[in-house]
Design an enzyme around this catalytic site. Structure first.
Site, PDB file in Angstrom:
ATOM      1  N   SER A 138       0.863  -1.189   0.000  1.00  0.00           N
ATOM      2  CA  SER A 138       0.000   0.000   0.000  1.00  0.00           C
ATOM      3  C   SER A 138       0.896   1.234   0.000  1.00  0.00           C
ATOM      4  O   SER A 138       2.060   1.168   0.424  1.00  0.00           O
ATOM      5  CB  SER A 138      -0.862  -0.005   1.275  1.00  0.00           C
ATOM      6  OG  SER A 138      -1.488   1.248   1.461  1.00  0.00           O
ATOM      7  N   TYR A 151      -2.285  -1.175  10.497  1.00  0.00           N
ATOM      8  CA  TYR A 151      -2.390  -1.468   9.055  1.00  0.00           C
ATOM      9  C   TYR A 151      -1.151  -0.966   8.320  1.00  0.00           C
ATOM     10  O   TYR A 151      -0.518  -1.709   7.567  1.00  0.00           O
ATOM     11  CB  TYR A 151      -3.646  -0.826   8.477  1.00  0.00           C
ATOM     12  CG  TYR A 151      -3.750  -1.026   6.982  1.00  0.00           C
ATOM     13  CD1 TYR A 151      -4.132  -2.252   6.447  1.00  0.00           C
ATOM     14  CD2 TYR A 151      -3.433   0.009   6.091  1.00  0.00           C
ATOM     15  CE1 TYR A 151      -4.204  -2.451   5.068  1.00  0.00           C
ATOM     16  CE2 TYR A 151      -3.504  -0.181   4.719  1.00  0.00           C
ATOM     17  CZ  TYR A 151      -3.887  -1.409   4.223  1.00  0.00           C
ATOM     18  OH  TYR A 151      -3.950  -1.608   2.859  1.00  0.00           O
TER      19      TYR A 151
HETATM   20  N1  LIG Z   1      -8.719  -0.570  -1.522  1.00  0.00           N
HETATM   21  C1  LIG Z   1      -7.714   0.195  -1.128  1.00  0.00           C
HETATM   22  O1  LIG Z   1      -7.852   1.414  -0.983  1.00  0.00           O
HETATM   23  C2  LIG Z   1      -6.350  -0.412  -0.909  1.00  0.00           C
HETATM   24  C3  LIG Z   1      -5.235   0.432  -0.917  1.00  0.00           C
HETATM   25  C4  LIG Z   1      -3.983  -0.108  -0.707  1.00  0.00           C
HETATM   26  C5  LIG Z   1      -3.844  -1.468  -0.504  1.00  0.00           C
HETATM   27  N2  LIG Z   1      -4.932  -2.268  -0.489  1.00  0.00           N
HETATM   28  C6  LIG Z   1      -4.738  -3.698  -0.254  1.00  0.00           C
HETATM   29  O2  LIG Z   1      -5.289  -4.414  -1.340  1.00  0.00           O
HETATM   30  C7  LIG Z   1      -5.604  -5.732  -0.919  1.00  0.00           C
HETATM   31  C8  LIG Z   1      -6.989  -6.098  -1.413  1.00  0.00           C
HETATM   32  O3  LIG Z   1      -7.917  -5.260  -0.772  1.00  0.00           O
HETATM   33  P1  LIG Z   1      -9.235  -4.731  -1.491  1.00  0.00           P
HETATM   34  O4  LIG Z   1      -9.110  -3.279  -1.616  1.00  0.00           O
HETATM   35  O5  LIG Z   1      -9.551  -5.537  -2.674  1.00  0.00           O
HETATM   36  O6  LIG Z   1     -10.276  -5.019  -0.306  1.00  0.00           O
HETATM   37  P2  LIG Z   1     -11.623  -5.889  -0.260  1.00  0.00           P
HETATM   38  O7  LIG Z   1     -12.502  -5.529  -1.401  1.00  0.00           O
HETATM   39  O8  LIG Z   1     -12.128  -5.727   1.130  1.00  0.00           O
HETATM   40  O9  LIG Z   1     -11.108  -7.386  -0.458  1.00  0.00           O
HETATM   41  C9  LIG Z   1     -10.336  -8.019   0.536  1.00  0.00           C
HETATM   42  C10 LIG Z   1     -10.161  -9.474   0.194  1.00  0.00           C
HETATM   43  O10 LIG Z   1      -9.402 -10.102   1.242  1.00  0.00           O
HETATM   44  C11 LIG Z   1     -10.103 -11.254   1.682  1.00  0.00           C
HETATM   45  N3  LIG Z   1      -9.892 -11.506   3.111  1.00  0.00           N
HETATM   46  C12 LIG Z   1     -10.028 -10.647   4.136  1.00  0.00           C
HETATM   47  N4  LIG Z   1      -9.837 -11.280   5.308  1.00  0.00           N
HETATM   48  C13 LIG Z   1      -9.581 -12.585   4.999  1.00  0.00           C
HETATM   49  C14 LIG Z   1      -9.319 -13.743   5.769  1.00  0.00           C
HETATM   50  N5  LIG Z   1      -9.317 -13.727   7.126  1.00  0.00           N
HETATM   51  N6  LIG Z   1      -9.094 -14.919   5.140  1.00  0.00           N
HETATM   52  C15 LIG Z   1      -9.139 -14.974   3.776  1.00  0.00           C
HETATM   53  N7  LIG Z   1      -9.377 -13.909   2.997  1.00  0.00           N
HETATM   54  C16 LIG Z   1      -9.604 -12.728   3.602  1.00  0.00           C
HETATM   55  C17 LIG Z   1     -11.586 -10.950   1.423  1.00  0.00           C
HETATM   56  O11 LIG Z   1     -12.316 -12.147   1.220  1.00  0.00           O
HETATM   57  P3  LIG Z   1     -13.399 -12.765   2.232  1.00  0.00           P
HETATM   58  O12 LIG Z   1     -14.014 -11.651   3.009  1.00  0.00           O
HETATM   59  O13 LIG Z   1     -14.335 -13.480   1.319  1.00  0.00           O
HETATM   60  O14 LIG Z   1     -12.604 -13.706   3.078  1.00  0.00           O
HETATM   61  C18 LIG Z   1     -11.494 -10.200   0.092  1.00  0.00           C
HETATM   62  O15 LIG Z   1     -11.475 -11.104  -0.976  1.00  0.00           O
HETATM   63  C19 LIG Z   1      -5.438  -5.753   0.599  1.00  0.00           C
HETATM   64  O16 LIG Z   1      -4.214  -6.334   0.936  1.00  0.00           O
HETATM   65  C20 LIG Z   1      -5.429  -4.273   0.955  1.00  0.00           C
HETATM   66  O17 LIG Z   1      -4.707  -4.023   2.137  1.00  0.00           O
HETATM   67  C21 LIG Z   1      -6.190  -1.783  -0.692  1.00  0.00           C
END
Ligand SMILES: NC(=O)c1ccc[n+]([C@@H]2O[C@H](COP(=O)([O-])OP(=O)(O)OC[C@H]3O[C@@H](n4cnc5c(N)ncnc54)[C@H](OP(=O)(O)O)[C@@H]3O)[C@@H](O)[C@H]2O)c1
Length: 263
Positions: A138, A151
Site C-alpha cells: 500500500s 495497518y
Molecule cells: N482498496 C484500497 O484502498 C487499498 C489500498 C492499498 C492497498 N490495499 C490492499 O489491497 C488488498 C486487497 O484489498 P481490497 O481493496 O480488494 O479489499 P476488499 O474488497 O475488502 O477485499 C479483501 C479481500 O481479502 C479477503 N480476506 C479478508 N480477510 C480474509 C481472511 N481472514 N481470510 C481470507 N481472505 C480474507 C476478502 O475475502 P473474504 O471476506 O471473502 O474472506 C477479500 O477477498 C489488501 O491487501 C489491501 O490491504 C487496498
C-alpha cells in the site's frame, strides 16, 4: 496443472486479479472465506476463458492456513507458478480503542499468511520458467500513519519483505513485486468502516491490477499506483512532518462515532 494462486479473490482487487490473469489463459486457484462468491467467479471465468478455476475456502487469519493451502494444491496435483498475496484488511482509529480481534486478523492476514504462503510455495515456483509473486502492499507502507497504525506498519513489513525477496530472486525466473495501491474503491473501506470519500476518488481496481501485472511482466520491485509526487516529496520532508501529515489524512478517513470492529 500449473496454476496462479490468488488470495482474497472473492472481491475487490483480488477478483480483478482473477479476471485479468484468467484473460491471460492461466488456470487459477481462488482463495478467500466467501465460498459462494468464489464459486460464482470461478464458474464465470471457466466459461469465458476456457481455463480451470478451482476454489479453496479458507480463513487466512487462522494459524496453519498456509499449510492447508499447500495440502490442497498437493492433493489436487496443482503446480503453483504465480502467487498473488492480495488478501488484506485495514482499520482506522485510535490504537488503544481498536477491536482486539481485528488487530489480530490484520497481523495474521496481512503479514503471517503472506510470508508463510510464499515460504511454502516458493520451492515449487522456482521450478517454473515464469514464476511471479505479487504482494499487495500500500502507499501507507512508506511512512508511519497515526490512526491507521497497525495497518500501515503491516504494509511496511510487506514492502520490505517483498523488496528483500526481489533481491534474493535476482537472476532467477521468479519476479517479485510489491504493488502499492493508493486509495482504491473496493470493499476495503466498507469492512474497515472508513469514510468513502477518499476511496471514491481513487484509481479503479481494474487499472491498479493492469498496472501491477505490467510491472510484474517487467520484473519491477515496487509499483506505486497513485500520483508519485507526494511519495517523492516525502523524501525531502523532515520525518516528524511526514508522520504528522499522514496522521491527519488518516483521521479524515475515520467515520464520526464509529470504532473498529471485526468484519
Ligand atoms: N482498496 C484500497 O484502498 C487499498 C489500498 C492499498 C492497498 N490495499 C490492499 O489491497 C488488498 C486487497 O484489498 P481490497 O481493496 O480488494 O479489499 P476488499 O474488497 O475488502 O477485499 C479483501 C479481500 O481479502 C479477503 N480476506 C479478508 N480477510 C480474509 C481472511 N481472514 N481470510 C481470507 N481472505 C480474507 C476478502 O475475502 P473474504 O471476506 O471473502 O474472506 C477479500 O477477498 C489488501 O491487501 C489491501 O490491504 C487496498
Amino acid at each position: 496443472m500449473n496454476v496462479a494462486v490468488i488470495t482474497g479473490a472473492s472481491m475487490g482487487l483480488g477478483e480483478e486479479f482473477a479476471r485479468q490473469i484468467a484473460a491471460r489463459q492461466q488456470n487459477l486457484v481462488l482463495i478467500a472465506r466467501s465460498e459462494d462468491r468464489l464459486k460464482a467467479l470461478a464458474s464465470e471465468l471457466e466459461d469465458r476463458h476456457k481455463i480451470r478455476a478451482l476454489t479453496f475456502t479458507c480463513d487466512l487469519s487462522v494459524v496453519g492456513a498456509a499449510d492447508k493451502v499447500q495440502e490442497f494444491l498437493t492433493e489436487e496435483k496443482l503446480h503453483p507458478t504465480w502467487l498473488v498475496n492480495n488478501a488484506g484488511l485495514g482499520a482506522v482509529g485510535g490504537f488503544d480503542e481498536m477491536d482486539a480481534a481485528r488487530v489480530h486478523s490484520m497481523l495474521m492476514v496481512n503479514m503471517t499468511a503472506l510470508v508463510e504462503l510464499t515460504h511454502r510455495l516458493l520451492p515449487q515456483m522456482r521450478l517454473s520458467r515464469d514464476a511471479r509473486i505479487i504482494n499487495v502492499a500500500s502507499t501507507a507502507a512508506f511512512q508511519p500513519v497515526a490512526y491507521f497504525n497497525v495497518y500501515s506498519a503491516s504494509k511496511t513489513f510487506v514492502l520490505n519483505f517483498s523488496e528483500g525477496l526481489h533481491e534474493e530472486m535476482r537472476g532467477t525466473d521468479v519476479n517479485v513485486l510489491a504493488l502499492c495501491p493508493g486509495p482504491t474503491p473496493t470493499n476495503f473501506h466498507v469492512t474497515g468502516e472508513m469514510d468513502a470519500a477518499l476511496f471514491d476518488k481513487g484509481q479503479s481496481a481494474a487499472d491498479v491490477v493492469r498496472m501491477g501485472l505490467e510491472a510484474s511482466d517487467h520484473n519491477r520491485a515496487i509499483l506505486v499506483c497513485q500520483r508519485q509526487l507526494p511519495i517523492f516529496l516525502m523524501n525531502y520532508m523532515p520525518r516528524f512532518a511526514v508522520r504528522m501529515a499522514a496522521g491527519m489524512v488518516a483521521r479524515r478517513m475515520m467515520k464520526k462515532g464509529v470504532g473498529s470492529k471485526e468484519s
